[in-house]
Design an enzyme around this catalytic site. Structure first.
Site, PDB file in Angstrom:
ATOM      1  N   GLU A  44     -33.125 -53.627  -9.047  1.00 62.42           N
ATOM      2  CA  GLU A  44     -34.089 -52.646  -9.541  1.00 62.42           C
ATOM      3  C   GLU A  44     -33.774 -51.266  -8.973  1.00 62.42           C
ATOM      4  O   GLU A  44     -33.502 -51.111  -7.775  1.00 62.42           O
ATOM      5  CB  GLU A  44     -35.486 -53.090  -9.118  1.00 62.42           C
ATOM      6  CG  GLU A  44     -36.623 -52.159  -9.477  1.00 62.42           C
ATOM      7  CD  GLU A  44     -37.969 -52.688  -9.008  1.00 62.42           C
ATOM      8  OE1 GLU A  44     -38.997 -52.148  -9.426  1.00 62.42           O
ATOM      9  OE2 GLU A  44     -37.987 -53.659  -8.205  1.00 62.42           O
ATOM     10  N   LYS A 111     -40.268 -51.355 -17.185  1.00 64.66           N
ATOM     11  CA  LYS A 111     -41.131 -52.253 -16.421  1.00 64.66           C
ATOM     12  C   LYS A 111     -42.582 -52.147 -16.890  1.00 64.66           C
ATOM     13  O   LYS A 111     -43.126 -51.046 -17.024  1.00 64.66           O
ATOM     14  CB  LYS A 111     -41.016 -51.906 -14.936  1.00 64.66           C
ATOM     15  CG  LYS A 111     -41.709 -52.856 -13.979  1.00 64.66           C
ATOM     16  CD  LYS A 111     -41.363 -52.471 -12.528  1.00 64.66           C
ATOM     17  CE  LYS A 111     -41.969 -53.397 -11.501  1.00 64.66           C
ATOM     18  NZ  LYS A 111     -41.577 -53.010 -10.122  1.00 64.66           N
ATOM     19  N   CYS A 147     -38.582 -57.002 -11.549  1.00 65.29           N
ATOM     20  CA  CYS A 147     -39.347 -57.372 -10.365  1.00 65.29           C
ATOM     21  C   CYS A 147     -40.724 -57.945 -10.695  1.00 65.29           C
ATOM     22  O   CYS A 147     -40.842 -59.089 -11.108  1.00 65.29           O
ATOM     23  CB  CYS A 147     -39.442 -56.183  -9.411  1.00 65.29           C
ATOM     24  SG  CYS A 147     -39.838 -56.661  -7.696  1.00 65.29           S
TER      25      CYS A 147
END
Length: 584
Positions: A44, A111, A147
């Site tokens: 990430e 994300k 994540c």
């Protein structure tokens, strides 16, 4: 047979070093291609480093990240690289993953779930992604997430698997370490693989960044939830593994329950666009007919895991901030002994200097213990007495203090002289001062501002005293040990700032203290709840009062490695000016 080769580039990035990070990413792409990987994954925000924090508020930083990504894109001939970076459009910035292939940007994933708890502040910086695209490489369908997205059972990976038909779910992560978290992560990822009947590949960041340390431990799981590959904890690694997408298809055929889940996903209208890439070569297109055996690195035991993360945090903090050597005040006690040992393991003995600073209250035993430790570690040892300046202080303050008894004032003067000595050495020689206080002391304020708290980094800041002893004992079992003197471990702890002083004069026994602190600090137990666990009410009230009154000290402490679920610093944010008191 549809079998593809994945490479997980578990790298140690540096926040803001865009050129250096891009160079590492390109080198990993070259290595992955040399091992005939079809897809290479990165952590990430690999381009910017994680967490970039308020650097993200600088428009020129965002532009520079895009230029670095463009430079990386040119290196993606004959391979797919999935790279984390901060993306921007006309409306916002996003925590994104770029899917690069053959020199072009196939698309981005942004994300969805932005953590805003513990050490995370992502809502401060990023907009939320609205789509969960899948990437079609000639019939091989890949879902990309970042994540936090995979920690939710019904998050983007599930939508990609159900509504998008993704057979391979990849997750780019920068998941900070705390004690036991690698095992929690593995359980969660195994569940996601089994629940979605998909191969799950998880690429995590490794290395230290300020108070955070990232343990790596990148993993790949089969669609039945068993582990196919795992990278070592705390090390840069290119983890290469062959995965079968035919296995995914076969397992899905035998699981009719998925059909209901697919219909539900479509009913709720999850936005899962399909972006077209070029077909992957695939392992089957080469001469190799058998899958290559992948690394499954063993997990270290509990104490080794913590010790390795402390070493990694020290090494990266020192090196990434431009230091070469550190200096540690050696009292002959357990905290300074463990700090110096960690520093040597992180930096080597030539880069650690120990300093004994004796006073009239220093015992001969402690002076010998400090010297023995220095010899065992092979470090340089300086001895500088604090008696002359201490005498000067007492003389200068004699009239003002007339009629007053010797108390904590004179104790703190000694500690502050030592802090001044260490900072003078730091200024003169460019050595970083490592302060030696532990979490138990910091919690209750058993430390001196501008004295033993002085320093640029505090390796034991999140290590309770009982764990200090356990780590020291464990370290002495290694082949080059024992390095920490036995007497240092077994003698009663003392600051040696007055005759016959012991820590238990001011504190409960550490076994009791640490148990209460864990409940109050990490679990937010009330005094009543803590007493219900069997602790003495008077002791509980006293400990909590000390914790609450010491917030101002902790705000002025050096950063240190986070190893518990709730560390002091940005992980636990309480007001200094605060009249609320927890009571039984």
């Amino acid at each position: 047979m549809r079998r593809i080769r994945l490479a997980l580039a578990q790298l140690n990035m540096t926040v803001g070093d865009l050129e250096g990070n891009a160079k590492k990413i390109k080198a990993a792409i070259v290595r992955a291609r040399a091992q005939h990987a079809d897809v290479v994954l990165f952590p990430e925000l690999a381009v910017s480093g994680y967490p970039p924090e308020d650097l993200l508020l600088k428009p020129d930083f965002i532009d520079a990240n895009r230029r670095a990504l463009d430079d990386i894109r040119k290196e993606t001939d004959d391979i797919v690289a999935i790279v984390g970076f901060p993306s921007a459009d006309d409306y916002d910035i996003y925590n994104a993953a770029a899917v690069l292939q053959n020199g072009r940007l196939v698309g981005e994933y942004r994300k969805h779930y932005l953590p805003n708890y513990s050490v995370f502040d992502e809502n401060r910086y990023f907009g939320e992604g609205q789509e969960s695209p899948v990437f079609d490489f000639g019939g091989d369908i890949v879902g990309v997430s970042i994540c936090e997205d995979i920690w939710y059972p019904s998050g983007p990976p599930q939508w990609q698997a159900l509504a998008g038909g993704a057979e391979l779910l990849v997750n780019l992560s920068a998941s900070p370490y705390y004690r036991g978290k690698p095992h929690e992560r593995a359980r969660m990822l195994a569940t996601r693989a089994a629940d979605n009947v998909a191969v799950v590949a998880y690429c995590n960041l490794v290395g230290g960044q300020d108070e955070l340390v990232f343990d790596g431990g990148s993993m790949v799981f089969a669609p039945d939830g068993h582990m196919l590959a795992r990278a070592p904890l705390g090390e840069e690694t290119l983890l290469v593994v062959d995965v079968s997408l035919d296995e995914v298809f076969r397992k899905r055929l035998h699981d009719p329950r998925r059909r209901k889940d697919v219909e539900l996903a479509k009913h709720f209208g999850r936005i899962v666009p399909r972006l077209e890439g070029e077909p992957l070569r695939g392992v089957s297109a080469r001469e190799e007919t058998e899958p290559r055996e992948a690394l499954v690195a063993p997990y270290p035991d509990d104490l080794e895991e913590v010790y390795r993360m402390l070493v990694l945090g020290i090494r990266d903090y020192v090196h990434k901030n431009g230091f070469e050597k550190v200096v540690v005040g050696l009292s002959g006690g357990i905290d300074s002994a463990l700090t110096a040992t960690l520093a040597v393991d992180a930096l080597g003995p030539d880069n650690v200097v120990g300093v004994r600073m004796p006073s009239r209250f220093s015992s001969e035993g402690s002076l010998r213990d400090a010297e023995e430790l220095a010899v065992n570690l092979g470090i340089r040892l300086l001895t500088i007495s604090i008696e002359p300046p201490f005498e000067g202080y007492l003389e200068a303050l004699k009239e003002v203090f007339a009629g007053r008894e010797f108390d904590v004032t004179e104790e703190n003067i000694q500690a502050r002289i030592r802090g001044n000595y260490l900072m003078a050495l730091s200024n003169k020689f460019g050595w970083l001062v490592l302060s030696t206080g532990n979490k138990s002391e910091s919690a209750v304020g058993y430390a001196t501002l501008y004295g033993d708290m002085a320093g640029g980094f505090a390796p034991l800041k999140d290590v309770y005293k009982t764990l200090v002893y356990a780590l020291a004992t464990w370290r002495n079992t290694l082949p080059d040990g024992p390095v920490i003197p036995h007497n240092t471990i077994v003698k009663p702890p003392s600051a040696e700032l007055r005759p016959g002083q012991q820590d238990t004069d001011s504190l409960p026994p550490y076994e009791v203290l640490d148990a209460i602190l864990r409940l109050y600090i990490e679990e937010d137990y009330s005094p009543t709840d803590i007493v219900a666990q069997g602790f003495d009410p008077t002791t509980v009230e006293r400990v909590i009062r000390m914790v609450d009154r010491s917030e101002y000290k902790r705000r002025q402490a050096a950063p240190g490695v986070k190893i518990t679920p709730r560390a002091f610093g940005k992980d636990r944010r309480l007001p200094i000016t605060n009249r609320y008191r927890s009571r039984a």
